[in-house]
Design an enzyme around this catalytic site. Structure first.
Site, PDB file in Angstrom:
ATOM      1  N   LYS A 169       3.574   5.292   2.796  1.00 38.05           N
ATOM      2  CA  LYS A 169       4.350   5.849   1.681  1.00 38.05           C
ATOM      3  C   LYS A 169       4.407   7.375   1.793  1.00 38.05           C
ATOM      4  O   LYS A 169       5.461   7.984   1.579  1.00 38.05           O
ATOM      5  CB  LYS A 169       3.724   5.425   0.342  1.00 38.05           C
ATOM      6  CG  LYS A 169       3.942   3.947   0.044  1.00 38.05           C
ATOM      7  CD  LYS A 169       3.124   3.437  -1.142  1.00 38.05           C
ATOM      8  CE  LYS A 169       3.302   1.921  -1.264  1.00 38.05           C
ATOM      9  NZ  LYS A 169       2.432   1.315  -2.295  1.00 38.05           N
ATOM     10  N   ASP A 215       6.666   2.284  -9.930  1.00 35.06           N
ATOM     11  CA  ASP A 215       6.416   0.891  -9.548  1.00 35.06           C
ATOM     12  C   ASP A 215       7.073  -0.076 -10.540  1.00 35.06           C
ATOM     13  O   ASP A 215       7.175  -1.270 -10.267  1.00 35.06           O
ATOM     14  CB  ASP A 215       4.907   0.610  -9.506  1.00 35.06           C
ATOM     15  CG  ASP A 215       4.345   0.684  -8.095  1.00 35.06           C
ATOM     16  OD1 ASP A 215       5.118   0.512  -7.144  1.00 35.06           O
ATOM     17  OD2 ASP A 215       3.133   0.918  -7.959  1.00 35.06           O
ATOM     18  N   GLN A 237      -2.214   2.818  -6.273  1.00 29.41           N
ATOM     19  CA  GLN A 237      -2.216   1.744  -5.277  1.00 29.41           C
ATOM     20  C   GLN A 237      -3.138   0.609  -5.726  1.00 29.41           C
ATOM     21  O   GLN A 237      -4.297   0.840  -6.067  1.00 29.41           O
ATOM     22  CB  GLN A 237      -2.681   2.310  -3.923  1.00 29.41           C
ATOM     23  CG  GLN A 237      -2.655   1.311  -2.798  1.00 29.41           C
ATOM     24  CD  GLN A 237      -1.224   0.848  -2.444  1.00 29.41           C
ATOM     25  OE1 GLN A 237      -0.307   1.650  -2.373  1.00 29.41           O
ATOM     26  NE2 GLN A 237      -1.059  -0.450  -2.251  1.00 29.41           N
TER      27      GLN A 237
END
Ligand code: NDP
Length: 315
Positions: free
Chosen positions: A54, A124, A98
């Site tokens: 990422k 997200d 994460q």
């Protein structure tokens, strides 16, 4: 007949090429790059690889990503404090924590963290506000993997409206949001899970079959209607040579890679499905690259929305 392969890498490259001028435009107008704050807790190898990918994609794309790395024994309060700091930071447009969290933080840690992320920075799409907006079909920030799957179908000219889509998996991050997106695009949707009776028979009625299970090679030919589109979401690391031989084929370059490295990543869909499906998104090279491309798209979207809000506030 071999299935048409749906090339997620090419689709992701196309999406990222489309984002590039918008990112440059944002950077010019805002006087800074779009900002993504990534939080990693602990040292889980797979999570570190995801985060590294990422960060690299963001750098390639002209997005300013920063990593805040907490040790595996960090407390939930420390994680929440970090999230609140990123929420308050004017140069951070997107906040990503994460998953999974270290088990010691408890089974509800991830939920407490999603509750704390500013919905306007929730790249997200997992906060309760954004989940609600998704259900109401007015989401700005949609979970990346499901959004990437819809992009892949769209860019591969696979019709969704009126089709029977079967999603195997009902997680909050893949199965449920994907089922919702397919429903909004007028598919007739069936969601299956570990308690589904006659899973194979249900799956074999799908025009579009999506496997988001986390079980290597579980979806066999018998699960698939001839000509159906099959999307493999699974990312499973296999280390057992017998399983690798079965799933990769012992004459393949990927099996040779397994022999060298002692492990390989495989999906939830068995390779024999390529003989019966009409179209197939493979692992690797299918949904994975799209997930990252959609994260970049969400970060830019969050940045653009925040820039508009700032301009409106100044008036
Ligand atoms: P979860 O473990 O959260 O969910 C798995 C789902 O599969 C659950 O709903 C579970 O049912 C169902 N399931 C498990 N076993 C069976 C079975 N034998 N029969 C039918 N259903 C079953 O996983 P995620 O949704 O987070 O991820 C799924 C897969 O996708 C994983 O391999 C993950 O690594 C991968 N992934 C890939 C991404 C990418 O970018 N390509 C991004 C995110 C995930 P139940 O609810 O009843 O337990």
């Amino acid at each position: 007949m071999a299935a048409r392969l749906l090339d997620g890498t090419a689709a992701a490259l196309a999406i990222r090429a489309e984002l590039a001028p918008r990112i440059a435009d944002f950077t010019r107008r805002a006087g800074r790059q779009p900002g993504l704050g990534i939080v990693l807790v602990g040292d889980k190898a797979d999570s570190q690889i995801y985060v590294t990918n990422k960060l690299k994609s963001a750098a390639d794309e002209g997005i300013g990503a920063t990593l805040s790395h907490l040790p595996a024994d960090a407390s939930l309060d420390q994680v929440l404090t970090l999230v609140r700091m990123l929420n308050a930071d004017p140069a951070t447009d997107g906040v990503l924590v994460q998953s999974p969290m270290p088990e010691a933080l408890g089974s509800t840690a991830m939920q407490s963290i999603f509750d704390a992320i500013d919905p306007a920075k929730d790249v997200d799409g997992f906060t309760p506000v954004n989940v609600g907006r998704l259900v109401q079909n007015r989401a700005d920030l949609v979970p990346c993997t499901p959004a990437g799957i819809i992009e892949l179908l769209k860019r591969s000219a696979i019709d969704i409206a009126g089709k029977h889509a079967v999603v195997i998996g009902r997680s909050d991050i893949v199965g449920k949001p994907l089922a919702t997106l397919l429903l909004h695009r007028h598919a007739t949707v069936t969601v299956c899970h570990s308690r589904t009776v006659d899973l194979q028979e249900v799956a074999a009625t799908a025009d579009i079959l999506i496997a988001a299970i986390g079980r290597p090679g579980m979806v066999r030919k018998s699960f698939v209607k001839p000509g159906a589109t099959v999307i493999d979401v699974g990312i499973n690391r296999v280390t057992d040579p017998a399983v690798a031989r079965e799933l990769l084929g012992d004459r393949s370059a990927r099996y040779e890679g397994f022999v060298k490295r002692g492990s390989a990543v495989v999906g939830d869909v068995h390779r024999e499905v390529a003989d019966i499906a009409g179209a197939l998104s493979p692992v690797p090279g299918g949904v994975g690259p799209l997930t990252i491309a959609m994260l970049m798209a969400n970060t830019l979207r969050a940045a653009e929305m925040r820039l508009i809000d700032t301009i409106v506030d100044r008036r």
